[in-house]
Design a protein around this motif. Structure first.
Motif, mmCIF file in Angstrom:
data_model
loop_
_atom_site.group_PDB
_atom_site.id
_atom_site.type_symbol
_atom_site.label_atom_id
_atom_site.label_comp_id
_atom_site.label_asym_id
_atom_site.label_seq_id
_atom_site.Cartn_x
_atom_site.Cartn_y
_atom_site.Cartn_z
ATOM 1 N N ARG A 111 -7.150 -2.115 7.246
ATOM 2 C CA ARG A 111 -7.059 -1.603 8.726
ATOM 3 C C ARG A 111 -5.624 -1.160 8.731
ATOM 4 O O ARG A 111 -4.758 -1.874 8.530
ATOM 5 C CB ARG A 111 -7.312 -2.686 9.779
ATOM 6 N N ARG A 112 -5.600 -0.066 9.118
ATOM 7 C CA ARG A 112 -4.219 0.344 9.610
ATOM 8 C C ARG A 112 -3.888 0.915 11.157
ATOM 9 O O ARG A 112 -5.057 1.012 11.803
ATOM 10 C CB ARG A 112 -4.163 1.767 8.665
ATOM 11 N N ASP A 113 -2.690 0.950 11.606
ATOM 12 C CA ASP A 113 -2.488 1.429 12.962
ATOM 13 C C ASP A 113 -2.262 2.743 13.003
ATOM 14 O O ASP A 113 -2.578 3.510 12.068
ATOM 15 C CB ASP A 113 -1.195 0.618 13.128
ATOM 16 N N ARG A 114 -2.145 3.416 14.075
ATOM 17 C CA ARG A 114 -2.004 4.683 14.283
ATOM 18 C C ARG A 114 -0.945 5.523 13.295
ATOM 19 O O ARG A 114 -1.083 6.650 13.331
ATOM 20 C CB ARG A 114 -1.603 5.001 15.623
ATOM 21 N N ASP A 115 0.227 4.872 13.008
ATOM 22 C CA ASP A 115 0.913 5.451 12.116
ATOM 23 C C ASP A 115 0.710 5.165 10.517
ATOM 24 O O ASP A 115 1.332 5.403 9.643
ATOM 25 C CB ASP A 115 2.447 4.854 12.271
ATOM 26 N N ARG A 134 0.204 2.399 8.861
ATOM 27 C CA ARG A 134 0.821 1.100 8.332
ATOM 28 C C ARG A 134 -0.430 0.233 8.273
ATOM 29 O O ARG A 134 -1.085 -0.166 9.266
ATOM 30 C CB ARG A 134 1.871 0.823 9.290
ATOM 31 N N ILE A 165 -2.267 -3.118 8.617
ATOM 32 C CA ILE A 165 -1.878 -4.347 9.496
ATOM 33 C C ILE A 165 -2.827 -5.451 8.995
ATOM 34 O O ILE A 165 -2.258 -6.621 9.221
ATOM 35 C CB ILE A 165 -2.200 -3.891 10.884
ATOM 36 N N ARG A 206 -3.190 -11.002 7.519
ATOM 37 C CA ARG A 206 -2.668 -10.330 8.699
ATOM 38 C C ARG A 206 -1.090 -10.678 8.490
ATOM 39 O O ARG A 206 -0.587 -11.595 8.270
ATOM 40 C CB ARG A 206 -3.111 -10.806 9.995
#
Length: 113
Positions: free
Chosen positions: A70-74, A76, A78, A101
């Protein structure tokens, strides 16, 4: 930290299909990547919540059965959710679902069939 970097940092080397080399454990302890207690638990695949991500790869190696990154909007990383099946492992276990996490193990539970 990206999972691939942690895998390299842990120096996982394979014996057969699904077991890391015990000779790596003293090196990981000397490098400060694992504590002596963690290295002792690696061989029995005894992960605990709060363990560093390195414990996952030292215990099970990089051959996961299923992985969900799972990645954030940028973009990265997470969290990582990994399912490890133990069918071919020298350690008897039901298989494990492990979530990481922020570089620490957040969930460890047996897989259901």
């Amino acid at each position: 930290m990206q999972s691939s970097r942690v895998q390299k940092q842990c120096g996982v080397v394979w014996i057969g299909l699904n077991h890391s080399t015990p000779s790596n454990f003293p090196r990981l302890v000397a490098q400060g990547v694992l504590t002596p207690e963690q290295a002792a638990r690696v061989d029995a695949q005894m992960l605990r919540v709060g363990d560093p991500e390195c414990m996952v790869y030292a215990s099970f190696g990089i051959r996961e059965n299923e992985a969900d990154f799972r990645r954030d909007r940028d973009k990265r990383l997470i969290s990582i959710a990994l399912d490890f099946r133990c069918d071919l492992s020298p350690v008897s276990c039901p298989g494990w679902h492990v979530e990481v996490r922020d570089g620490l193990v957040s969930t460890v539970r047996p897989l259901t069939k």
